[in-house]
Design a protein around this motif. Structure first.
Motif, PDB file in Angstrom:
ATOM      1  N   MET A  73     -55.135  58.326  48.156  1.00  0.00           N
ATOM      2  CA  MET A  73     -54.297  57.206  47.728  1.00  0.00           C
ATOM      3  C   MET A  73     -54.905  55.873  48.128  1.00  0.00           C
ATOM      4  SD  MET A  73     -51.813  57.688  45.748  1.00  0.00           S
ATOM      5  CE  MET A  73     -51.224  56.003  45.879  1.00  0.00           C
ATOM      6  N   ARG A  74     -55.559  55.826  49.287  1.00  0.00           N
ATOM      7  CA  ARG A  74     -56.252  54.589  49.675  1.00  0.00           C
ATOM      8  C   ARG A  74     -57.324  54.226  48.651  1.00  0.00           C
ATOM      9  NH1 ARG A  74     -54.738  52.974  54.724  1.00  0.00           N
ATOM     10  NH2 ARG A  74     -53.772  54.580  56.042  1.00  0.00           N
ATOM     11  N   LYS A  75     -57.990  55.255  48.128  1.00  0.00           N
ATOM     12  CA  LYS A  75     -59.012  55.023  47.103  1.00  0.00           C
ATOM     13  C   LYS A  75     -58.375  54.494  45.829  1.00  0.00           C
ATOM     14  CE  LYS A  75     -62.809  57.312  44.680  1.00  0.00           C
ATOM     15  NZ  LYS A  75     -63.567  58.577  44.477  1.00  0.00           N
ATOM     16  N   VAL A  76     -57.232  55.083  45.436  1.00  0.00           N
ATOM     17  CA  VAL A  76     -56.516  54.614  44.254  1.00  0.00           C
ATOM     18  C   VAL A  76     -56.136  53.146  44.408  1.00  0.00           C
ATOM     19  CG1 VAL A  76     -54.333  54.818  42.979  1.00  0.00           C
ATOM     20  CG2 VAL A  76     -55.625  56.874  43.569  1.00  0.00           C
ATOM     21  N   ILE A  77     -55.648  52.777  45.592  1.00  0.00           N
ATOM     22  CA  ILE A  77     -55.241  51.389  45.844  1.00  0.00           C
ATOM     23  C   ILE A  77     -56.450  50.454  45.809  1.00  0.00           C
ATOM     24  CG2 ILE A  77     -54.247  49.840  47.566  1.00  0.00           C
ATOM     25  CD1 ILE A  77     -52.504  52.260  48.483  1.00  0.00           C
ATOM     26  N   SER A 155     -34.188  57.258  42.947  1.00  0.00           N
ATOM     27  CA  SER A 155     -34.972  58.136  42.073  1.00  0.00           C
ATOM     28  C   SER A 155     -36.322  57.497  41.790  1.00  0.00           C
ATOM     29  CB  SER A 155     -34.219  58.397  40.762  1.00  0.00           C
ATOM     30  OG  SER A 155     -34.867  59.387  40.000  1.00  0.00           O
ATOM     31  N   MET A 156     -37.317  58.354  41.531  1.00  0.00           N
ATOM     32  CA  MET A 156     -38.656  57.913  41.170  1.00  0.00           C
ATOM     33  C   MET A 156     -39.081  58.661  39.909  1.00  0.00           C
ATOM     34  SD  MET A 156     -40.760  57.696  44.781  1.00  0.00           S
ATOM     35  CE  MET A 156     -40.561  59.422  45.247  1.00  0.00           C
ATOM     36  N   PHE A 157     -40.028  58.095  39.192  1.00  0.00           N
ATOM     37  CA  PHE A 157     -40.630  58.829  38.082  1.00  0.00           C
ATOM     38  C   PHE A 157     -42.113  58.522  38.029  1.00  0.00           C
ATOM     39  CE2 PHE A 157     -40.391  54.799  35.937  1.00  0.00           C
ATOM     40  CZ  PHE A 157     -41.420  54.825  34.997  1.00  0.00           C
ATOM     41  N   SER A 158     -42.858  59.408  37.414  1.00  0.00           N
ATOM     42  CA  SER A 158     -44.301  59.234  37.289  1.00  0.00           C
ATOM     43  C   SER A 158     -44.752  59.857  35.981  1.00  0.00           C
ATOM     44  CB  SER A 158     -45.017  59.886  38.473  1.00  0.00           C
ATOM     45  OG  SER A 158     -46.382  59.544  38.485  1.00  0.00           O
ATOM     46  N   LEU A 159     -45.443  59.068  35.164  1.00  0.00           N
ATOM     47  CA  LEU A 159     -46.019  59.569  33.923  1.00  0.00           C
ATOM     48  C   LEU A 159     -47.504  59.878  34.082  1.00  0.00           C
ATOM     49  CD1 LEU A 159     -44.341  57.183  31.314  1.00  0.00           C
ATOM     50  CD2 LEU A 159     -43.547  59.409  32.138  1.00  0.00           C
ATOM     51  N   THR A 160     -48.067  59.443  35.193  1.00  0.00           N
ATOM     52  CA  THR A 160     -49.462  59.726  35.498  1.00  0.00           C
ATOM     53  C   THR A 160     -49.596  59.968  36.985  1.00  0.00           C
ATOM     54  OG1 THR A 160     -51.740  58.971  35.113  1.00  0.00           O
ATOM     55  CG2 THR A 160     -50.170  57.344  35.906  1.00  0.00           C
ATOM     56  N   SER A 161     -50.589  60.711  37.385  1.00  0.00           N
ATOM     57  CA  SER A 161     -50.747  61.119  38.786  1.00  0.00           C
ATOM     58  C   SER A 161     -50.780  59.910  39.718  1.00  0.00           C
ATOM     59  CB  SER A 161     -52.037  61.933  38.925  1.00  0.00           C
ATOM     60  OG  SER A 161     -52.223  62.358  40.244  1.00  0.00           O
ATOM     61  N   ASN A 162     -50.008  59.991  40.811  1.00  0.00           N
ATOM     62  CA  ASN A 162     -49.997  59.019  41.909  1.00  0.00           C
ATOM     63  C   ASN A 162     -49.193  57.744  41.636  1.00  0.00           C
ATOM     64  OD1 ASN A 162     -51.708  60.583  43.637  1.00  0.00           O
ATOM     65  ND2 ASN A 162     -53.480  59.876  42.462  1.00  0.00           N
TER      66      ASN A 162
END
Length: 210
Positions: A73-77, A155-162
């Motif tokens: 996740m640090r890499k994604v950020i 609530s949360m939602f995600s359409l793509t990973s992370n």
């Protein structure tokens, strides 16, 4: 079991049963919803069920300064894959949270009446959303109820990973900067635990609200 009437009142949270079920019935007015959150209670029920109100013991919470961010996740950020906005499209986040399928969950508890109530709370500045974008496309987000020193995640939602992880991390960072006490995550999940959330007693949680 406590059956709610039109009177705007809830029973004491320590009268909930072992599963955390406190009361049934009542309505989903913004006033009742806000009173519920302020009292350590939240609604959770199937789309075709009577309204159920919960106050579990233990309670899943996250201290904002204890958010765990994985190396991936640090890499994604760092790579700036996502862009964050706040409170720019609350209704769209609400709709996605009610419609995006979740593993092991059929249907949704976010009914039309519930949506209308949260929209009213949003208009009053109480319900808030975080939106995650990939380019110009909304790919994730979360919403919850802001009590001033406790944020009740709904609530949360995600359409793509992370994407939902990104929203949750940014929420925790914002609330840490504002010196909020806790994020209320309500019930245990392995996913939340992996991000630093933990269980505390209902009694301890109520102290944060009071």
């Amino acid at each position: 079991m406590y059956f709610l009437t039109d009177e705007l009142i809830f029973p004491p949270v320590d009268s909930a049963n072992v599963e955390g079920l406190l009361a049934v019935g009542g309505d989903l007015s913004p006033e009742r919803l806000l009173l519920a959150y302020q009292s350590g209670i939240f609604p959770w029920f199937d789309n075709d069920s009577i309204i159920l109100w919960w106050s579990p013991d233990p309670r899943m919470i996250l201290y904002p300064d204890q958010i765990k961010i994985s190396k991936s996740m640090r890499k994604v950020i760092r790579n700036e894959q996502f862009r964050l906005t706040r409170n720019t499209c609350f209704q769209e986040v609400l709709e996605y949270c009610s419609s995006v399928p979740r593993e092991g969950q059929d249907g949704t508890w976010i009914t039309d009446d519930m949506k209308n109530a949260y929209l009213e709370l949003h208009e009053k500045g109480i319900a808030k959303s975080y939106e995650v974008w990939e380019g110009d496309t909304l790919v994730g987000g979360l919403y919850g109820v802001d009590l001033g020193n406790v944020f009740c995640g709904e609530s949360m939602f995600s359409l793509t990973s992370n994407a939902s992880k990104f929203a949750f991390i940014k929420l925790a960072e914002d609330l840490k900067a504002k010196e909020y006490k806790v994020i209320d995550c309500q019930l245990h999940t392995d996913h939340l635990e992996s991000m630093g959330a933990q269980e505390i007693s209902r009694e301890e949680f109520m102290k944060f609200l009071n």
